[in-house]
Design a protein around this motif. Structure first.
Motif, PDB file in Angstrom:
ATOM      1  N   LEU A 140       0.819  -1.206   0.000  1.00 58.82           N
ATOM      2  CA  LEU A 140       0.000   0.000   0.000  1.00 58.82           C
ATOM      3  C   LEU A 140       0.856   1.261   0.000  1.00 58.82           C
ATOM      4  CD1 LEU A 140      -2.748  -1.108   2.560  1.00 58.82           C
ATOM      5  CD2 LEU A 140      -2.943  -0.998   0.060  1.00 58.82           C
ATOM      6  N   ILE A 141       1.911   1.243   0.797  1.00 54.47           N
ATOM      7  CA  ILE A 141       2.768   2.440   0.885  1.00 54.47           C
ATOM      8  C   ILE A 141       3.529   2.657  -0.414  1.00 54.47           C
ATOM      9  CG2 ILE A 141       4.683   3.531   2.099  1.00 54.47           C
ATOM     10  CD1 ILE A 141       3.897   1.951   4.585  1.00 54.47           C
ATOM     11  N   ALA A 142       4.132   1.592  -0.950  1.00 59.98           N
ATOM     12  CA  ALA A 142       4.911   1.719  -2.186  1.00 59.98           C
ATOM     13  C   ALA A 142       4.027   2.170  -3.343  1.00 59.98           C
ATOM     14  CB  ALA A 142       5.585   0.389  -2.514  1.00 59.98           C
ATOM     15  N   GLN A 143       2.819   1.627  -3.404  1.00 61.77           N
ATOM     16  CA  GLN A 143       1.885   1.990  -4.462  1.00 61.77           C
ATOM     17  C   GLN A 143       1.539   3.478  -4.399  1.00 61.77           C
ATOM     18  OE1 GLN A 143      -1.825  -0.190  -4.286  1.00 61.77           O
ATOM     19  NE2 GLN A 143      -2.155  -0.006  -6.485  1.00 61.77           N
ATOM     20  N   SER A 144       1.232   3.961  -3.204  1.00 63.86           N
ATOM     21  CA  SER A 144       0.869   5.373  -3.052  1.00 63.86           C
ATOM     22  C   SER A 144       2.085   6.279  -3.266  1.00 63.86           C
ATOM     23  CB  SER A 144       0.273   5.624  -1.665  1.00 63.86           C
ATOM     24  OG  SER A 144       1.226   5.417  -0.637  1.00 63.86           O
ATOM     25  N   MET A 145       3.268   5.821  -2.880  1.00 66.54           N
ATOM     26  CA  MET A 145       4.479   6.617  -3.087  1.00 66.54           C
ATOM     27  C   MET A 145       4.749   6.836  -4.573  1.00 66.54           C
ATOM     28  SD  MET A 145       7.155   5.073  -0.264  1.00 66.54           S
ATOM     29  CE  MET A 145       8.557   5.983  -0.960  1.00 66.54           C
ATOM     30  N   LEU A 146       4.621   5.771  -5.360  1.00 67.98           N
ATOM     31  CA  LEU A 146       4.889   5.895  -6.796  1.00 67.98           C
ATOM     32  C   LEU A 146       3.871   6.829  -7.455  1.00 67.98           C
ATOM     33  CD1 LEU A 146       6.894   4.775  -8.876  1.00 67.98           C
ATOM     34  CD2 LEU A 146       5.212   3.022  -9.444  1.00 67.98           C
ATOM     35  N   GLU A 147       2.613   6.682  -7.068  1.00 66.47           N
ATOM     36  CA  GLU A 147       1.569   7.540  -7.629  1.00 66.47           C
ATOM     37  C   GLU A 147       1.797   9.001  -7.251  1.00 66.47           C
ATOM     38  OE1 GLU A 147      -3.325   8.058  -7.482  1.00 66.47           O
ATOM     39  OE2 GLU A 147      -2.346   6.348  -6.524  1.00 66.47           O
ATOM     40  N   ASP A 148       2.122   9.244  -5.993  1.00 65.78           N
ATOM     41  CA  ASP A 148       2.325  10.622  -5.538  1.00 65.78           C
ATOM     42  C   ASP A 148       3.594  11.233  -6.121  1.00 65.78           C
ATOM     43  OD1 ASP A 148       0.019  10.446  -4.100  1.00 65.78           O
ATOM     44  OD2 ASP A 148       0.974  10.169  -2.153  1.00 65.78           O
ATOM     45  N   ALA A 149       4.603  10.404  -6.356  1.00 66.85           N
ATOM     46  CA  ALA A 149       5.843  10.911  -6.950  1.00 66.85           C
ATOM     47  C   ALA A 149       5.575  11.454  -8.350  1.00 66.85           C
ATOM     48  CB  ALA A 149       6.891   9.810  -6.997  1.00 66.85           C
ATOM     49  N   VAL A 150       4.771  10.731  -9.132  1.00 73.57           N
ATOM     50  CA  VAL A 150       4.428  11.192 -10.485  1.00 73.57           C
ATOM     51  C   VAL A 150       3.538  12.435 -10.407  1.00 73.57           C
ATOM     52  CG1 VAL A 150       3.223  10.567 -12.611  1.00 73.57           C
ATOM     53  CG2 VAL A 150       4.707   8.901 -11.491  1.00 73.57           C
ATOM     54  N   THR A 151       2.631  12.465  -9.453  1.00 74.84           N
ATOM     55  CA  THR A 151       1.791  13.651  -9.261  1.00 74.84           C
ATOM     56  C   THR A 151       2.640  14.870  -8.930  1.00 74.84           C
ATOM     57  OG1 THR A 151      -0.082  12.323  -8.481  1.00 74.84           O
ATOM     58  CG2 THR A 151      -0.064  14.655  -7.880  1.00 74.84           C
ATOM     59  N   ALA A 152       3.618  14.677  -8.039  1.00 73.03           N
ATOM     60  CA  ALA A 152       4.515  15.784  -7.669  1.00 73.03           C
ATOM     61  C   ALA A 152       5.286  16.292  -8.879  1.00 73.03           C
ATOM     62  CB  ALA A 152       5.486  15.317  -6.588  1.00 73.03           C
ATOM     63  N   LEU A 153       5.699  15.366  -9.744  1.00 70.60           N
ATOM     64  CA  LEU A 153       6.444  15.743 -10.950  1.00 70.60           C
ATOM     65  C   LEU A 153       5.574  16.550 -11.899  1.00 70.60           C
ATOM     66  CD1 LEU A 153       8.945  15.367 -12.871  1.00 70.60           C
ATOM     67  CD2 LEU A 153       7.748  13.339 -13.738  1.00 70.60           C
ATOM     68  N   ILE A 154       4.385  16.023 -12.194  1.00 70.56           N
ATOM     69  CA  ILE A 154       3.514  16.650 -13.188  1.00 70.56           C
ATOM     70  C   ILE A 154       2.951  17.981 -12.686  1.00 70.56           C
ATOM     71  CG2 ILE A 154       1.331  16.380 -14.434  1.00 70.56           C
ATOM     72  CD1 ILE A 154       1.937  13.395 -14.620  1.00 70.56           C
ATOM     73  N   GLU A 155       2.592  18.039 -11.400  1.00 71.33           N
ATOM     74  CA  GLU A 155       1.999  19.257 -10.843  1.00 71.33           C
ATOM     75  C   GLU A 155       3.037  20.197 -10.243  1.00 71.33           C
ATOM     76  OE1 GLU A 155      -1.080  18.183  -8.111  1.00 71.33           O
ATOM     77  OE2 GLU A 155      -2.215  17.038  -9.618  1.00 71.33           O
ATOM     78  N   ASN A 156       4.304  19.797 -10.308  1.00 72.30           N
ATOM     79  CA  ASN A 156       5.400  20.610  -9.770  1.00 72.30           C
ATOM     80  C   ASN A 156       5.128  20.983  -8.314  1.00 72.30           C
ATOM     81  OD1 ASN A 156       7.858  21.936  -9.830  1.00 72.30           O
ATOM     82  ND2 ASN A 156       7.009  23.839 -10.652  1.00 72.30           N
ATOM     83  N   ASP A 157       4.779  19.968  -7.530  1.00 72.44           N
ATOM     84  CA  ASP A 157       4.402  20.157  -6.122  1.00 72.44           C
ATOM     85  C   ASP A 157       5.510  19.605  -5.220  1.00 72.44           C
ATOM     86  OD1 ASP A 157       3.235  19.970  -3.538  1.00 72.44           O
ATOM     87  OD2 ASP A 157       1.235  19.966  -4.428  1.00 72.44           O
ATOM     88  N   ASP A 158       6.323  20.497  -4.681  1.00 73.85           N
ATOM     89  CA  ASP A 158       7.451  20.084  -3.852  1.00 73.85           C
ATOM     90  C   ASP A 158       7.006  19.427  -2.547  1.00 73.85           C
ATOM     91  OD1 ASP A 158       9.032  21.092  -5.812  1.00 73.85           O
ATOM     92  OD2 ASP A 158       9.799  22.808  -4.666  1.00 73.85           O
ATOM     93  N   ALA A 159       5.875  19.879  -1.994  1.00 76.85           N
ATOM     94  CA  ALA A 159       5.402  19.326  -0.724  1.00 76.85           C
ATOM     95  C   ALA A 159       5.080  17.836  -0.873  1.00 76.85           C
ATOM     96  CB  ALA A 159       4.166  20.087  -0.241  1.00 76.85           C
ATOM     97  N   ILE A 160       4.448  17.468  -1.970  1.00 76.82           N
ATOM     98  CA  ILE A 160       4.136  16.059  -2.210  1.00 76.82           C
ATOM     99  C   ILE A 160       5.417  15.256  -2.391  1.00 76.82           C
ATOM    100  CG2 ILE A 160       3.038  14.427  -3.785  1.00 76.82           C
ATOM    101  CD1 ILE A 160       0.911  16.483  -4.363  1.00 76.82           C
ATOM    102  N   ALA A 161       6.359  15.825  -3.134  1.00 75.66           N
ATOM    103  CA  ALA A 161       7.630  15.133  -3.371  1.00 75.66           C
ATOM    104  C   ALA A 161       8.361  14.870  -2.062  1.00 75.66           C
ATOM    105  CB  ALA A 161       8.503  15.962  -4.311  1.00 75.66           C
ATOM    106  N   GLU A 162       8.404  15.858  -1.185  1.00 74.76           N
ATOM    107  CA  GLU A 162       9.087  15.692   0.097  1.00 74.76           C
ATOM    108  C   GLU A 162       8.376  14.663   0.979  1.00 74.76           C
ATOM    109  OE1 GLU A 162       9.096  19.680   1.421  1.00 74.76           O
ATOM    110  OE2 GLU A 162      10.831  20.287   0.193  1.00 74.76           O
ATOM    111  N   ASP A 163       7.052  14.620   0.897  1.00 69.04           N
ATOM    112  CA  ASP A 163       6.287  13.641   1.669  1.00 69.04           C
ATOM    113  C   ASP A 163       6.602  12.216   1.204  1.00 69.04           C
ATOM    114  OD1 ASP A 163       4.076  12.973   3.595  1.00 69.04           O
ATOM    115  OD2 ASP A 163       3.172  12.195   1.763  1.00 69.04           O
ATOM    116  N   VAL A 164       6.738  12.048  -0.106  1.00 65.79           N
ATOM    117  CA  VAL A 164       7.097  10.727  -0.651  1.00 65.79           C
ATOM    118  C   VAL A 164       8.448  10.278  -0.099  1.00 65.79           C
ATOM    119  CG1 VAL A 164       7.749   9.476  -2.744  1.00 65.79           C
ATOM    120  CG2 VAL A 164       5.741  10.959  -2.759  1.00 65.79           C
TER     121      VAL A 164
END
Length: 331
Positions: A140-164
């Motif tokens: 569950l954690i790895a799945q959500s991390m990968l999804e959020d990492a791509v979201t952080a990249l596409i939306e240029n969201d540093d907060a999400i990237a740091e959370d991952v």
């Protein structure tokens, strides 16, 4: 190997003698109670032993920083419940590294400290640990991390990237728990009985956990790069999003196959995941061609992200292969 003939005593009881050398080496004599653990057509025998905390001592003289941290983790994975870390004098830097190591382990705390030793203890009851639950949580954690990492990249969201990046510690802790449980099943038939999972299944879950830990590492890698990149071209963002969707599908199908109760379902999902991996390879090549039109530094960074997503799909394929092996008939 030694052989013995089974005999009948009292007309209904089967008996067999024990090799004297083995009995002597393990403190077995007349009146000793032994334990039997049936595993299919095999029967494992071991002297009855009191359930006690495993204690170990490690000389940490000269060990500092990450080297000391790894030494503590190695003792933990090896199965020690109480670990005494000793030196002529424990330095401030060593104490800091030891505390850092305990924070990276599940249920471990510093029990006592002196000038020349630090004792840490695992406070969890090993019999209550579940390798299935640990792997499920990793999934569950790895799945959500990968999804959020791509979201952080596409939306240029540093907060999400740091959370991952921060969540990777949770995956690492669970990976060490799985490794500790797996090694315990290799040492003791009692551990297998308490766990309620066969050794073969433990091996499959351990192999899967390793793949999940690597997928989480690639999510961190993508997040690290995302922190350095600006907004992406729309066509590239769409392509990366599509690649993640394909990789996530492999990930989901393979892990579902691993946990499937029915053999037919496990086989269907496992084969579907492996077939999708080959399609992703072609998808990856098309994106690589697209990146050639970008500025070199940006193209290189995005190439690393594409590679991480492709490798994550490959790790999902490895899980699918494990699931198929788990579902296969056993000799």
């Amino acid at each position: 190997m030694e052989t013995r003939k089974v005999q009948v005593t009292g007309g209904s009881t089967y008996t067999v003698s024990l090799p004297k050398t083995w009995a002597t080496d393990n403190g077995v004599s007349s009146g000793t109670t032994v334990e039997f653990y049936p595993e299919g057509d095999e029967l494992l025998l071991t002297p009855e032993r009191e359930t006690r905390r495993q204690e170990g001592t490690l000389d940490v003289s000269g060990l500092e920083g990450e080297q000391l941290t790894r030494a503590v983790m190695t003792m933990y994975v090896s199965g020690f419940d109480v670990i005494s870390l000793e030196a002529g004098r424990i330095t401030t830097e060593q104490r800091s590294a030891i505390r850092g190591a305990t924070q990276r382990l599940v249920g471990v705390e510093v029990l006592e400290e002196t000038s020349d030793s630090v004792v840490i203890q695992d406070l969890l009851d090993s019999s209550e640990l579940s390798i299935v639950n640990a792997v499920t949580r990793m999934r569950l954690i790895a799945q959500s991390m990968l999804e959020d990492a791509v979201t952080a990249l596409i939306e240029n969201d540093d907060a999400i990237a740091e959370d991952v990046i921060e969540r990777d510690d949770d995956v690492d802790r669970l990976w060490l728990v799985v490794s500790r449980i797996f090694r315990a099943t290799l040492r003791s038939p009692r551990a297998v009985e308490e766990l309620g999972v066969s050794r073969e299944d433990c091996f499959d879950f351990h192999s899967t956990a390793r793949q999940l830990e690597r997928i989480a590492d690639h999510a961190v890698k993508i997040s690290d790069i995302a922190l350095k990149l600006d907004d992406l071209p729309a066509d590239v963002a769409d392509a990366v999003h599509g690649l993640h969707a394909e990789a996530a599908s492999v990930f989901e199908q393979s892990t579902d196959a691993l946990f499937a109760d029915e053999t037919e379902e496990a086989n269907r999902l496992g084969h579907a995941a492996l077939e999708a991996v080959f399609e992703i390879d072609e998808y990856t090549r098309r994106i690589d061609d697209m990146l050639r039109d970008l500025e070199p530094a940006q193209a290189q960074s995005l190439g690393l992200i594409v590679d991480s997503l492709s490798r994550s799909a490959d790790y999902g394929g490895n899980i699918a292969e494990t699931a198929l092996q788990k579902a296969a008939p056993r000799p």
